[in-house]
Enzyme design. Sequence first.
Site, short mmCIF file in Angstrom:
data_model
loop_
_atom_site.label_atom_id
_atom_site.label_comp_id
_atom_site.label_asym_id
_atom_site.label_seq_id
_atom_site.Cartn_x
_atom_site.Cartn_y
_atom_site.Cartn_z
N GLU A 1 17.96 -17.08 -8.52
CA GLU A 1 17.55 -15.70 -8.79
C GLU A 1 17.00 -15.58 -10.23
O GLU A 1 15.99 -14.92 -10.45
CB GLU A 1 18.73 -14.75 -8.56
CG GLU A 1 18.44 -13.30 -8.85
CD GLU A 1 17.31 -12.68 -8.03
OE1 GLU A 1 16.81 -13.32 -7.08
OE2 GLU A 1 16.89 -11.55 -8.36
N HIS B 1 17.10 -37.34 -9.12
CA HIS B 1 16.43 -37.90 -7.96
C HIS B 1 14.93 -37.59 -7.96
O HIS B 1 14.29 -37.60 -6.91
CB HIS B 1 17.10 -37.40 -6.67
CG HIS B 1 18.53 -37.84 -6.59
ND1 HIS B 1 18.88 -39.13 -6.29
CD2 HIS B 1 19.68 -37.19 -6.84
CE1 HIS B 1 20.20 -39.25 -6.33
NE2 HIS B 1 20.71 -38.07 -6.67
N ASN C 1 -1.50 2.04 6.07
CA ASN C 1 -0.64 0.95 5.59
C ASN C 1 -0.36 0.03 6.77
O ASN C 1 -0.17 0.51 7.89
CB ASN C 1 0.70 1.48 5.10
CG ASN C 1 0.60 2.10 3.72
OD1 ASN C 1 -0.47 2.17 3.14
ND2 ASN C 1 1.74 2.54 3.20
N GLY C 2 -0.28 -1.26 6.52
CA GLY C 2 0.05 -2.20 7.59
C GLY C 2 -1.18 -3.01 8.00
O GLY C 2 -2.17 -3.07 7.28
N LYS D 1 6.30 -3.92 -3.97
CA LYS D 1 7.73 -3.62 -3.93
C LYS D 1 8.29 -3.81 -2.53
O LYS D 1 9.36 -4.37 -2.35
CB LYS D 1 7.96 -2.18 -4.40
CG LYS D 1 9.42 -1.75 -4.42
CD LYS D 1 10.20 -2.49 -5.48
CE LYS D 1 11.68 -2.18 -5.48
NZ LYS D 1 12.45 -3.21 -6.18
N GLU E 1 8.36 -14.20 -11.57
CA GLU E 1 7.59 -13.08 -11.06
C GLU E 1 7.13 -12.12 -12.14
O GLU E 1 6.06 -11.54 -12.02
CB GLU E 1 8.34 -12.34 -9.93
CG GLU E 1 9.62 -11.65 -10.33
CD GLU E 1 10.23 -10.89 -9.16
OE1 GLU E 1 11.46 -10.79 -9.11
OE2 GLU E 1 9.50 -10.39 -8.29
N CYS F 1 0.82 -1.22 0.00
CA CYS F 1 0.00 0.00 0.00
C CYS F 1 0.85 1.27 0.00
O CYS F 1 1.97 1.28 0.50
CB CYS F 1 -0.87 0.03 1.24
SG CYS F 1 -1.80 -1.46 1.51
N LYS G 1 13.21 -14.34 -11.06
CA LYS G 1 12.98 -13.19 -11.93
C LYS G 1 12.01 -13.56 -13.03
O LYS G 1 11.08 -12.84 -13.33
CB LYS G 1 14.34 -12.76 -12.52
CG LYS G 1 14.62 -11.34 -12.68
CD LYS G 1 14.96 -10.50 -11.48
CE LYS G 1 14.16 -10.70 -10.26
NZ LYS G 1 14.64 -10.02 -9.08
N TRP H 1 -3.22 -2.52 -1.31
CA TRP H 1 -2.85 -3.88 -1.70
C TRP H 1 -3.54 -4.78 -0.67
O TRP H 1 -3.18 -4.75 0.50
CB TRP H 1 -1.34 -4.03 -1.65
CG TRP H 1 -0.81 -5.31 -2.20
CD1 TRP H 1 -0.60 -5.61 -3.51
CD2 TRP H 1 -0.38 -6.46 -1.46
NE1 TRP H 1 -0.07 -6.87 -3.63
CE2 TRP H 1 0.07 -7.41 -2.38
CE3 TRP H 1 -0.34 -6.77 -0.10
CZ2 TRP H 1 0.55 -8.66 -2.00
CZ3 TRP H 1 0.14 -8.01 0.28
CH2 TRP H 1 0.59 -8.94 -0.67
N ARG I 1 4.80 0.28 -6.10
CA ARG I 1 4.77 -0.57 -4.91
C ARG I 1 3.74 -1.69 -5.05
O ARG I 1 3.75 -2.62 -4.25
CB ARG I 1 4.44 0.27 -3.68
CG ARG I 1 5.51 1.27 -3.34
CD ARG I 1 5.03 2.22 -2.27
NE ARG I 1 4.80 1.56 -1.02
CZ ARG I 1 5.62 1.61 0.01
NH1 ARG I 1 6.74 2.29 -0.07
NH2 ARG I 1 5.34 0.98 1.14
C1 F6R Z 1 12.14 -10.07 -6.22
C2 F6R Z 1 12.09 -9.13 -5.11
C3 F6R Z 1 11.78 -9.65 -3.77
C4 F6R Z 1 12.59 -8.90 -2.70
C5 F6R Z 1 12.10 -9.30 -1.31
C6 F6R Z 1 12.88 -8.61 -0.22
O1 F6R Z 1 12.47 -9.42 -7.41
O2 F6R Z 1 12.28 -7.95 -5.29
O3 F6R Z 1 11.98 -11.02 -3.67
O4 F6R Z 1 13.94 -9.20 -2.86
O5 F6R Z 1 10.74 -8.97 -1.17
O6 F6R Z 1 12.73 -7.24 -0.28
P1 F6R Z 1 13.78 -6.29 0.40
O7 F6R Z 1 15.08 -6.47 -0.29
O8 F6R Z 1 13.22 -4.90 0.22
O9 F6R Z 1 13.85 -6.69 1.86
#
Ligand code: F6R
Length: 586
Positions: free
Chosen positions: A461, A484, A98-99, A581, A468, A2, A465, A74, A28
């Site tokens: 990773e 396995h 937010n929260g 985000k 997502e 949010c 990527k 969100w 976000r």
């Molecule tokens: C993936 C991504 C997330 C963040 C995770 C941690 O592209 O961005 O997996 O890495 O939510 O977020 P931070 O780094 O802000 O603690």
Amino acid sequence: MCGITGYIGKKGNAIKTVMDGLVALEYRGYDSAGICYKDKDKLITIKEQGKIANLKSKLDFNVKSNLAIGHTRWATHGEPSKVNSHPHSSNKFTIVHNGIIENYMELKEELLKNGYSFKSTTDTEIAVAYIDYIYKKEKDILKTLNKVTNIFRGSYALGIICEDDLDSLYALRKTSPLIIARGKDENYIASDVPAILKYTNKYILLDDYEIAKITYQNIEIYDKDLNLINKDTLEFEGTYESSIKGGFEHFMLKEINEEPTVFENTINNYIDENFKNIPDLSKYKNIHIVACGSAYHVGLIGKHLIEKFAKIPVYVEIASEYRYKYNFYDKDTLVILVSQSGETADTLACLRLVKEKGIDTLSIVNVVGSSIARESKYVMYTKAGCEIAVATTKAYLSQLTVFAVITMYLTNKILKTEIEKIPSLLKNIINEDYKYLAEQIHNNKNIFFIGRGIDYYLCMEGSLKLKEISYINSVAYQAGELKHGTISLIDKETPVIAISTDKDLREKTISNIKEVKARGAKVIFITNEDIDGDFYDYKIIIPKLNEILQPILVIPTLQLLAYEVAKLNNCDIDKPRNLAKSVTVE
Ligand code: F6R
């Protein structure tokens, strides 16, 4: 997650300012948006499900207003819908939140007994009603807000308007971030700096349990005992331009293109002729690394490098697991928290838990002044600048850079010649065309990434990527583990992206690639040596570097491959569905 924006000022452009702020926070992630503004002496609330554009189409921007709060939601409690969107009101109060208010059910029962009723299924509607309920007894806004901070459990950042004082905007926070920004004859609130950068770069960080009373001229901050306190005004280093796309089709592409500079900025912060700005890490005999998502993947690479080169045992765990399990610490343990936002709820909770036990903490954080950065004993900032795309790219690379720095520091060896080469090598890698490879795989439903050791961590990773942003199911496997079980999923034309940069493990990895090739897989082989063979269909050669720095050159390829696949599939690259985000809830 949010977003909150709020404005109070003389110019009468509250609606535009708040909406500009919401647009800046779009990255976000959200599923509905709303605004409450003052029109003469009345408060008007308008909310819409879906994109901010839906809300904008319902607004009259000619209305002169000098007070407004806005929100992108969100969904956590209750589905995404107009009725559940913020702002929420109860009698004289309107809030954005937010929260999560964890004890909202308890509060709801009390309110129901006292004649309140509710339209939405949100904890926020309970929160605003509870504020109104307390205000009826206290008859003082500040005392009311102070009281609720002792009653609400969970995490919250609130922007608040009260009809009894339409010359002020109120704000408070616990755990969820909130800033108060200063302009000339106008002031703002926001959950993140980009929201205010179009108007000002001066801001105050609100701390837990603090309350702000803001007029167009004044910002008053009160502590948890309602004493007026002085807070430093900070200046954000980045510019508004750094938070807009600047000619790139997507923020993600722009941010990948910034990686050469991000690398230079981060490395220069810790290394010149010698090491600098690094706490004394050599005294620790064991290290825990705690993080979420991509930051956790970086932690795995950090573990690999520190164990292999500095010979210090490192334990890595996902924050949402670490906080609820038994962990082994001693006086020689250092806990490293990795986070781009510095606000990730689970990572922050781990930091607090570890601190309570008296264990030293080091955070590797991008957002200056964020909660994790401020609360840890030591902080090493990654100099990635403002990252807007939900999928992290340049921040991930900057975190890799910090772990390379830590490894060099612990082994007391600066790989100077190699470091100097990296920016131009990165530029070349980023300028390669990955579209033709994306075309080979974008129609597949399942994609595999395989590798061994450090290459497996890079696979994790690369796979995240791709998942997502393109919504294609992909999974990362240790190359030797496929047989396995998982190899049963390999079929004719199943894409397998195989990474092999570790020379010592190359023969083993190639044998595993042959196993999938024999079952019809379409193999994209990513390596740092030009190896011929009939075990792959496509080959990408990454320039070879010392293992400590090598991952920095591998990752842009994986990011760009995911980007091109998502683009071919018309996905919302910067704002993938269901994602946020900064994950400020548990
Ligand atoms: C993936 C991504 C997330 C963040 C995770 C941690 O592209 O961005 O997996 O890495 O939510 O977020 P931070 O780094 O802000 O603690």
